[in-house]
Design a protein around this motif. Structure first.
Motif, short mmCIF file in Angstrom:
data_model
loop_
_atom_site.label_atom_id
_atom_site.label_comp_id
_atom_site.label_asym_id
_atom_site.label_seq_id
_atom_site.Cartn_x
_atom_site.Cartn_y
_atom_site.Cartn_z
N MET A 122 0.96 -1.18 -0.02
CA MET A 122 -0.11 0.02 -0.07
C MET A 122 0.83 1.25 0.13
N VAL A 123 1.51 1.57 -1.16
CA VAL A 123 2.25 2.85 -1.31
C VAL A 123 1.72 3.40 -2.48
N PHE A 124 1.82 4.86 -2.45
CA PHE A 124 1.00 5.70 -3.56
C PHE A 124 2.10 6.44 -4.15
N GLY A 179 3.41 6.54 -6.83
CA GLY A 179 4.78 5.94 -7.59
C GLY A 179 5.84 5.76 -6.72
N ALA A 180 5.76 5.92 -5.16
CA ALA A 180 6.51 5.38 -4.42
C ALA A 180 6.76 3.92 -4.40
N VAL A 181 7.92 3.55 -4.13
CA VAL A 181 8.48 2.10 -4.09
C VAL A 181 8.63 1.64 -2.30
N HIS A 182 8.07 0.50 -2.13
CA HIS A 182 8.26 0.14 -0.77
C HIS A 182 9.62 -0.25 -0.49
N GLN A 183 10.51 0.34 0.39
CA GLN A 183 11.94 0.16 0.57
C GLN A 183 11.83 -0.99 2.15
N SER A 184 12.31 -2.35 1.80
CA SER A 184 12.57 -3.05 2.84
C SER A 184 13.98 -3.26 3.18
N PRO A 185 14.09 -3.22 4.52
CA PRO A 185 15.50 -3.63 4.98
C PRO A 185 15.97 -4.81 4.55
N LEU A 186 15.19 -5.82 3.84
CA LEU A 186 15.84 -7.03 3.43
C LEU A 186 16.42 -6.86 2.00
N ILE A 187 16.23 -5.74 1.33
CA ILE A 187 16.83 -5.24 0.11
C ILE A 187 18.39 -4.93 0.32
N TYR A 188 18.86 -4.47 1.45
CA TYR A 188 19.95 -4.13 1.64
C TYR A 188 20.74 -5.15 2.31
N PRO A 189 22.08 -5.58 1.90
CA PRO A 189 22.65 -6.70 2.57
C PRO A 189 23.18 -6.29 3.81
N GLU A 190 23.48 -5.18 4.11
CA GLU A 190 24.28 -4.68 5.38
C GLU A 190 23.09 -4.60 6.41
N LEU A 191 21.77 -4.51 6.09
CA LEU A 191 20.69 -4.70 6.99
C LEU A 191 19.96 -5.97 7.15
N ARG A 192 19.97 -6.63 6.04
CA ARG A 192 19.37 -7.94 5.88
C ARG A 192 19.97 -9.11 7.02
N GLU A 213 -2.67 0.66 -6.52
CA GLU A 213 -3.53 1.11 -7.21
C GLU A 213 -4.80 1.13 -6.83
N PHE A 214 -5.08 0.03 -6.04
CA PHE A 214 -6.47 -0.15 -5.61
C PHE A 214 -6.73 0.89 -4.41
N TYR A 215 -5.63 0.83 -3.38
CA TYR A 215 -5.99 1.68 -2.28
C TYR A 215 -5.48 3.12 -2.56
N GLN A 216 -4.72 3.45 -3.56
CA GLN A 216 -4.81 4.78 -3.88
C GLN A 216 -5.95 5.48 -4.34
N LYS A 217 -6.82 4.65 -5.01
CA LYS A 217 -8.18 5.17 -5.77
C LYS A 217 -9.07 5.42 -4.38
N ARG A 268 1.10 8.68 2.16
CA ARG A 268 1.98 7.88 1.14
C ARG A 268 1.85 6.58 1.22
N GLY A 269 1.39 5.98 2.09
CA GLY A 269 1.25 4.66 2.32
C GLY A 269 0.25 4.03 3.37
N SER A 270 0.00 2.73 3.41
CA SER A 270 -1.00 2.15 4.46
C SER A 270 -2.28 2.64 3.93
N TYR A 271 -3.22 2.31 4.65
CA TYR A 271 -4.78 2.62 4.41
C TYR A 271 -5.32 3.31 5.47
N PHE A 272 -4.53 3.97 5.93
CA PHE A 272 -4.85 5.16 7.05
C PHE A 272 -4.70 6.54 6.58
N GLN A 273 -5.61 7.64 7.01
CA GLN A 273 -5.72 9.03 6.61
C GLN A 273 -5.81 9.69 7.85
N LEU A 274 -4.63 10.52 8.28
CA LEU A 274 -4.78 11.54 9.14
C LEU A 274 -5.41 12.79 8.86
#
Length: 380
Positions: free
Chosen positions: A203-205, A207-220, A287-291, A311-317
């Motif tokens: 749930m990222v809107f 054009g943003a891309v979810h950044q997981s620490p799993l992608i980064y070798p030093e964090l994974r 796309e579903f949740y951004q709509k 910019r993400g999740s399904y919550f709005q403040l």
């Protein structure tokens, strides 16, 4: 009987309280984070099929091999990383169980665990039960960004774990590549474990891309990442989540998992595995949740509530300070009783009840419900 409570500050649960109040006053419930629509019929049909296929006994403790293999395939597709389904994936009874299990597996009395607030309210109780010391880093409204220079001051020789959450509940903020690089720099050369709550990963809107620490070798190598099929497949009541972690961390995680719940529902695991083998519908969730976010924001545009960036999740403040000076808890109670809409007071997602006059709505609802809620709130 005399005993000492490990969680004396918990007198109730804000999500249960607001949902109960919504039911009492027949209000539209945008408080608790669950969809009001059904999962895919294909998935429900698979559950019926799996119930008839000898799935009434325990599933393997780490989770069904078929589902762990599908999770590894999903990680490769979404993150471009290779995950060993046998030694790095564990299926649990929802993401919350995996979070509790990860904390219980590693935190000893006196260990410091840094949590970031506002945030999901299960981290602190889990740390307290384990006897750890909670260290709170508070993000500031309205941006809710992490200042990593400030954050560095919270790390001490006693820091055992850092809990992160992106997309963040309740703020809708995201951690980007620069955030991950900064975090990697802070923990380099330490034994600090990263517990990464990624239940809203899809749930990222905008054009943003979810950044997981799993992608980064030093964090994974130091990260336990937690995910939720409840959020991804609209099945929050099924209570199926999972964790991905290196084998060394997974081994300890499973020791606690084995001695608490042992295993998650067998037929539900099997149904999800079969569904994922032939369906990647979760890729359409941004796309579903951004709509839905945009429908809700457009409908709310006539109200006096001021939206913050989501910019993400399904919550709005929303900021209500132009409407009332009352505290957010009292304001949310009044919304239910006088206007028929339930929200969550954001102060309840801070340990110290910090109140910025912000409330959280869940927009994982059908469009008609979102529009009806906005029409009621237009009377504010």
């Amino acid at each position: 009987m005399k005993f000492k409570s490990k969680l004396p500050y918990i007198e109730g649960h804000i999500f249960s309280y607001m949902s109960g109040l919504a039911n009492q006053y027949n209000a539209i419930n945008l408080s608790q984070g669950f969809p009001n629509f059904e999962p895919a019929q294909e998935l429900k049909d698979l559950v019926a099929r799996c119930l008839a296929e000898n799935t009434s006994q325990y599933a393997p403790m780490p989770g069904l091999p078929a589902l762990r293999e599908e999770i590894a395939r999903k990680a490769l597709k979404c993150f471009g990383i290779s995950v060993n389904p046998d030694s790095e994936v564990t299926i649990g009874c929802g993401a919350t169980e995996m979070i509790f299990t990860a904390i219980a597996a590693f935190v000893w009395p006196g260990d410091e665990v840094i949590i970031i607030e506002p945030g999901y309210d299960c981290y602190r109780p889990s740390i307290d039960v384990a006897g750890g010391k909670v260290v709170v880093y508070k993000m500031k409204a309205p941006e809710f960004k992490i200042n990593w220079q400030e954050f560095a001051n919270y790390i001490t020789p006693k820091t055992l774990m850092i809990c992160i959450s992106s997309p963040n509940n309740p703020t809708g903020s995201l951690m980007n590549k620069e955030d991950m690089d900064a975090l990697a720099g802070l923990v380099k050369g330490t034994d600090i474990i990263i517990l990464s709550d990624e239940v809203y990963e899809h749930m990222v809107f905008d054009g943003a891309v979810h950044q997981s620490p799993l992608i980064y070798p030093e964090l994974r190598e130091r990260t336990i990442s937690v995910f939720s099929f409840g959020k991804t497949l609209h099945i929050t009541g099924w209570r199926i989540g999972y964790a991905i972690a290196p084998q060394q961390l997974t081994n300890e995680l499973r020791k606690v998992h084995q001695n608490t719940v042992f295993s998650a529902s067998h037929p539900l695991q099997k149904a999800i595995a079969l569904y994922l083998a032939q369906n990647d519908s979760y890729l359409n969730l941004p796309e579903f949740y951004q709509k839905k976010r945009d429908v809700f924001l457009q409908a709310m545009g006539k109200t006096r509530l001021i939206p913050l960036q989501c910019r993400g999740s399904y919550f709005q403040l929303f900021d209500y300070s132009a409407i009332s000076d009352e505290g957010d808890f009292a304001f949310c109670e009044r919304l239910v009783k006088e206007y028929g809409v339930a929200a969550i007071p954001v102060s309840r997602m801070y340990s110290d009840r910090h109140d910025d006059r912000l409330i959280r709505f869940c927009f994982a609802k059908t469009d008609d419900v979102l529009i009806s809620a906005a029409e009621r709130l237009d009377k504010l």
